[in-house]
Design a protein around this motif. Sequence first.
Motif, PDB file in Angstrom:
ATOM      1  N   GLY A   1     -20.643  30.903  18.650  1.00  0.00           N
ATOM      2  CA  GLY A   1     -19.882  31.502  17.561  1.00  0.00           C
ATOM      3  C   GLY A   1     -20.390  32.912  17.298  1.00  0.00           C
ATOM      4  O   GLY A   1     -21.598  33.148  17.292  1.00  0.00           O
ATOM      5  N   ILE A   2     -19.481  33.849  17.098  1.00  0.00           N
ATOM      6  CA  ILE A   2     -19.846  35.242  16.845  1.00  0.00           C
ATOM      7  C   ILE A   2     -19.508  35.573  15.393  1.00  0.00           C
ATOM      8  O   ILE A   2     -18.359  35.433  14.964  1.00  0.00           O
ATOM      9  N   TYR A   3     -20.514  36.011  14.650  1.00  0.00           N
ATOM     10  CA  TYR A   3     -20.347  36.327  13.232  1.00  0.00           C
ATOM     11  C   TYR A   3     -20.802  37.760  12.964  1.00  0.00           C
ATOM     12  O   TYR A   3     -21.733  38.256  13.600  1.00  0.00           O
ATOM     13  N   LEU A   4     -20.144  38.387  12.009  1.00  0.00           N
ATOM     14  CA  LEU A   4     -20.547  39.712  11.546  1.00  0.00           C
ATOM     15  C   LEU A   4     -20.800  39.621  10.048  1.00  0.00           C
ATOM     16  O   LEU A   4     -19.950  39.114   9.301  1.00  0.00           O
ATOM     17  N   ILE A   5     -21.963  40.091   9.618  1.00  0.00           N
ATOM     18  CA  ILE A   5     -22.291  40.077   8.198  1.00  0.00           C
ATOM     19  C   ILE A   5     -21.640  41.291   7.543  1.00  0.00           C
ATOM     20  O   ILE A   5     -21.899  42.431   7.928  1.00  0.00           O
ATOM     21  N   GLY A   6     -20.789  41.030   6.548  1.00  0.00           N
ATOM     22  CA  GLY A   6     -20.078  42.105   5.870  1.00  0.00           C
ATOM     23  C   GLY A   6     -20.978  42.895   4.939  1.00  0.00           C
ATOM     24  O   GLY A   6     -22.141  42.538   4.706  1.00  0.00           O
ATOM     25  N   PRO A   7     -20.464  43.993   4.378  1.00  0.00           N
ATOM     26  CA  PRO A   7     -21.267  44.863   3.505  1.00  0.00           C
ATOM     27  C   PRO A   7     -21.863  44.150   2.296  1.00  0.00           C
ATOM     28  O   PRO A   7     -22.927  44.533   1.810  1.00  0.00           O
ATOM     29  N   ASN A   8     -21.178  43.091   1.814  1.00  0.00           N
ATOM     30  CA  ASN A   8     -21.690  42.375   0.639  1.00  0.00           C
ATOM     31  C   ASN A   8     -22.495  41.134   1.008  1.00  0.00           C
ATOM     32  O   ASN A   8     -22.807  40.314   0.145  1.00  0.00           O
ATOM     33  N   GLY A   9     -22.824  40.990   2.306  1.00  0.00           N
ATOM     34  CA  GLY A   9     -23.624  39.855   2.743  1.00  0.00           C
ATOM     35  C   GLY A   9     -22.831  38.640   3.157  1.00  0.00           C
ATOM     36  O   GLY A   9     -23.417  37.623   3.542  1.00  0.00           O
ATOM     37  N   THR A  10     -21.503  38.710   3.110  1.00  0.00           N
ATOM     38  CA  THR A  10     -20.666  37.581   3.500  1.00  0.00           C
ATOM     39  C   THR A  10     -20.536  37.515   5.022  1.00  0.00           C
ATOM     40  O   THR A  10     -20.209  38.524   5.653  1.00  0.00           O
ATOM     41  N   PRO A  11     -20.782  36.355   5.633  1.00  0.00           N
ATOM     42  CA  PRO A  11     -20.598  36.243   7.086  1.00  0.00           C
ATOM     43  C   PRO A  11     -19.124  36.034   7.436  1.00  0.00           C
ATOM     44  O   PRO A  11     -18.442  35.216   6.824  1.00  0.00           O
ATOM     45  N   PHE A  12     -18.640  36.777   8.408  1.00  0.00           N
ATOM     46  CA  PHE A  12     -17.268  36.649   8.892  1.00  0.00           C
ATOM     47  C   PHE A  12     -17.310  36.174  10.339  1.00  0.00           C
ATOM     48  O   PHE A  12     -17.955  36.804  11.176  1.00  0.00           O
ATOM     49  N   ARG A  13     -16.627  35.081  10.615  1.00  0.00           N
ATOM     50  CA  ARG A  13     -16.587  34.591  11.993  1.00  0.00           C
ATOM     51  C   ARG A  13     -15.523  35.357  12.761  1.00  0.00           C
ATOM     52  O   ARG A  13     -14.347  35.349  12.397  1.00  0.00           O
ATOM     53  N   LEU A  14     -15.939  36.011  13.840  1.00  0.00           N
ATOM     54  CA  LEU A  14     -15.011  36.785  14.658  1.00  0.00           C
ATOM     55  C   LEU A  14     -14.338  35.920  15.711  1.00  0.00           C
ATOM     56  O   LEU A  14     -13.221  36.208  16.133  1.00  0.00           O
ATOM     57  N   GLY A  15     -15.025  34.886  16.166  1.00  0.00           N
ATOM     58  CA  GLY A  15     -14.443  34.019  17.182  1.00  0.00           C
ATOM     59  C   GLY A  15     -15.512  33.291  17.963  1.00  0.00           C
ATOM     60  O   GLY A  15     -16.677  33.222  17.548  1.00  0.00           O
ATOM     61  N   LEU A  16     -15.120  32.756  19.097  1.00  0.00           N
ATOM     62  CA  LEU A  16     -16.013  31.997  19.967  1.00  0.00           C
ATOM     63  C   LEU A  16     -16.013  32.613  21.360  1.00  0.00           C
ATOM     64  O   LEU A  16     -15.043  33.253  21.768  1.00  0.00           O
ATOM     65  N   CYS A  17     -17.105  32.414  22.073  1.00  0.00           N
ATOM     66  CA  CYS A  17     -17.158  32.873  23.463  1.00  0.00           C
ATOM     67  C   CYS A  17     -17.969  31.872  24.281  1.00  0.00           C
ATOM     68  O   CYS A  17     -18.746  31.087  23.736  1.00  0.00           O
ATOM     69  N   LEU A  18     -17.771  31.895  25.587  1.00  0.00           N
ATOM     70  CA  LEU A  18     -18.597  31.102  26.480  1.00  0.00           C
ATOM     71  C   LEU A  18     -19.961  31.763  26.609  1.00  0.00           C
ATOM     72  O   LEU A  18     -20.060  32.989  26.674  1.00  0.00           O
ATOM     73  N   ALA A  19     -20.996  30.957  26.628  1.00  0.00           N
ATOM     74  CA  ALA A  19     -22.351  31.496  26.729  1.00  0.00           C
ATOM     75  C   ALA A  19     -23.167  30.640  27.688  1.00  0.00           C
ATOM     76  O   ALA A  19     -22.803  29.506  27.994  1.00  0.00           O
ATOM     77  N   ASN A  20     -24.255  31.210  28.159  1.00  0.00           N
ATOM     78  CA  ASN A  20     -25.166  30.510  29.066  1.00  0.00           C
ATOM     79  C   ASN A  20     -26.508  30.353  28.361  1.00  0.00           C
ATOM     80  O   ASN A  20     -27.196  31.334  28.097  1.00  0.00           O
ATOM     81  N   GLU A  21     -26.847  29.128  28.027  1.00  0.00           N
ATOM     82  CA  GLU A  21     -28.111  28.837  27.344  1.00  0.00           C
ATOM     83  C   GLU A  21     -29.207  28.706  28.394  1.00  0.00           C
ATOM     84  O   GLU A  21     -29.492  27.625  28.900  1.00  0.00           O
ATOM     85  N   PHE A  22     -29.805  29.824  28.757  1.00  0.00           N
ATOM     86  CA  PHE A  22     -30.836  29.853  29.796  1.00  0.00           C
ATOM     87  C   PHE A  22     -32.145  29.361  29.187  1.00  0.00           C
ATOM     88  O   PHE A  22     -32.691  29.994  28.285  1.00  0.00           O
ATOM     89  N   SER A  23     -32.644  28.220  29.656  1.00  0.00           N
ATOM     90  CA  SER A  23     -33.763  27.557  28.989  1.00  0.00           C
ATOM     91  C   SER A  23     -34.810  27.059  29.978  1.00  0.00           C
ATOM     92  O   SER A  23     -34.531  26.831  31.156  1.00  0.00           O
ATOM     93  N   ASP A  24     -36.003  26.870  29.448  1.00  0.00           N
ATOM     94  CA  ASP A  24     -37.128  26.302  30.195  1.00  0.00           C
ATOM     95  C   ASP A  24     -37.246  24.835  29.786  1.00  0.00           C
ATOM     96  O   ASP A  24     -37.882  24.499  28.793  1.00  0.00           O
TER      97      ASP A  24
END
Length: 213
Positions: free
Chosen positions: A173-196
Amino acid sequence: MSMRLLQHRAENGARSVIAATAEGAFFVTGVDSVRALASRAIADGTALAEAVEACGTGGAVDIAAELAAGRLVSPIDHDDPAHLIMTGTGLTHLGSAEGRDKMHRAAAAAETLTDSMRMFLDGVAGGKPAAGETGQQPEWFYKGDGSGLVAPGDALTSPAFAQDGGEEPELAGIYLIGPNGTPFRLGLCLANEFSDHVTERHNYLWLAHSKLR
């Protein structure tokens, strides 16, 4: 109508945004990043699709060709990588909970519910709160800042201290914190959880330590 937003970097370094719908893909005029586009939408109180319409679109884009040429970058970024935080949640699906529970049981050799399974069941019971109520928080872990972002198709580098390097497809999930501290969800994307995973299996408390990129 669904819309995909992609970030593009030309050979000369110029940045732009691509809007893709069922009708095709086009460059968005007047903005050079998804963050800039989203900031406009937040300021105007509109949806991202409306912000794209207000900006207008330019030339058509062949997304597959641009991807093959290495000109697509991460779907979100920041001029200062320290202002972008990558985090995640564990134990949000049954497979993760069962795997962690087995590992914990082997260590504790007890018949009572383990901490891992209790955390998962708490999420099942309180993870979708009614309006006005506070839900059960998930297990959060810190993955890194924007310096750990890797563009589509780029190489994943395993640090020298890693004992393993395993890929995990995820939805981010991609979020942007607005000027007043409110989080806005921009959308979803595919990601690669590279882990040990070797480090993670050694101790279930080392989940955050196991995240490489």
